[in-house]
Write an enzyme that holds these catalytic residues in place. Structure first.
Site, PDB file in Angstrom:
ATOM      1  N   SER A 100       0.836  -1.189   0.000  1.00 18.75           N
ATOM      2  CA  SER A 100       0.000   0.000   0.000  1.00 18.75           C
ATOM      3  C   SER A 100       0.872   1.241   0.000  1.00 18.75           C
ATOM      4  CB  SER A 100      -0.911   0.019   1.232  1.00 18.75           C
ATOM      5  OG  SER A 100      -1.528   1.278   1.357  1.00 18.75           O
ATOM      6  N   HIS A 116      -1.053  -1.178  -4.423  1.00 26.81           N
ATOM      7  CA  HIS A 116      -2.333  -0.912  -3.761  1.00 26.81           C
ATOM      8  C   HIS A 116      -2.463   0.585  -3.517  1.00 26.81           C
ATOM      9  CE1 HIS A 116      -5.935  -2.120  -1.579  1.00 26.81           C
ATOM     10  NE2 HIS A 116      -5.628  -1.199  -0.678  1.00 26.81           N
ATOM     11  N   HIS A 138      -8.383   1.109  -4.222  1.00 26.90           N
ATOM     12  CA  HIS A 138      -9.350   0.867  -3.149  1.00 26.90           C
ATOM     13  C   HIS A 138     -10.007   2.201  -2.810  1.00 26.90           C
ATOM     14  CE1 HIS A 138      -9.853  -0.054   1.437  1.00 26.90           C
ATOM     15  NE2 HIS A 138     -11.010   0.079   0.825  1.00 26.90           N
TER      16      HIS A 138
END
Length: 228
Positions: free
Chosen positions: A9, A34, A68
């Site tokens: 991430s 991510h 996301h």
């Protein structure tokens, strides 16, 4: 799907040199980038948008980018991320008035679609849309901030979701996000996850001056996963 994918991430990366950070972590063996999008509305934080995603593509990043979206509403910004180079776009059911429509919108724009489940969000949202989902993301922390501890109850949700996917015979990635590290990644994989988001558990390791500092932590994660 038995192949395991590691998805660092970038929320925990050094934004002053983001392209370099992403290059280094991918060179060390990471699979997916991510990309945490927070809107200071659905979650109490504000992060990054399509321009940063586009900048990574222009920088030369060719790996899958997993966007996301912790935003509400989701439909307005979906085409922007698709145009910016997203591979996956996942969103929370609470962020959409019409989940089926939002999933189809993502696919209509050429991306893979997914749903994200907070610790207290039931999996029943999948009952009538499982065939439109390419990824399911189970949150093992409450969304909004990096560096949180893993919530153990996520293991039961992972097992239930894995059974749902297997019973349907569909190829859907099962992702986990929150508190993932080398010490618990094998247990998480055994519960059914095949895609692992880690932020501080990867970017927080090693010295900034060492371009190979991610080799060790990613190697440890791979070693643990090989034994599952």
């Amino acid at each position: 799907m038995s192949d395991y994918l590691i998805a660092p991430s970038i929320l925990s990366a050094d934004f002053a040199k983001l392209g370099e950070e992403v290059d280094n972590v991918l060179a060390s063996g990471a699979d997916i980038v991510h990309f945490d999008v927070m809107d200071n509305h659905y979650v109490p934080n504000l992060t990054i948008g399509p321009l940063v995603c586009e900048a990574l593509r222009k920088h030369g990043v060719t790996a899958d980018i997993d966007v996301h979206m912790m935003v509400k509403p989701v439909d307005r910004i979906t085409p922007d991320f698709a145009k910016a180079g997203a591979t996956y776009i996942t969103f929370h059911p609470e962020g959409s008035e019409h989940i089926d429509r939002s999933l189809q919108l993502i696919r209509d724009h050429g991306c893979k679609s997914g749903l994200v489940f907070n610790p207290a969000t039931p999996l029943s949202h999948l009952d009538y849309v499982l065939d439109k989902v390419d990824m399911i993301l189970i949150m093992s922390v409450n969304p909004g901030f990096g560096g949180q501890s893993f919530i153990p109850a996520a293991m039961d949700k992972l097992r239930a979701c894995r059974k749902m996917i297997d019973d349907a015979g569909l190829e859907i990635r099962l992702e986990i996000d929150g508190g993932v590290k080398a010490e618990n990644i094998a247990e998480i994989a055994a519960a059914g996850a095949d895609t692992f988001v880690a932020g501080s558990g990867i970017f927080g390791k090693g010295k900034d001056s060492d371009p190979n500092r991610y080799d060790t932590i990613l190697g440890q994660m791979r070693e643990k996963l090989a034994k599952v």
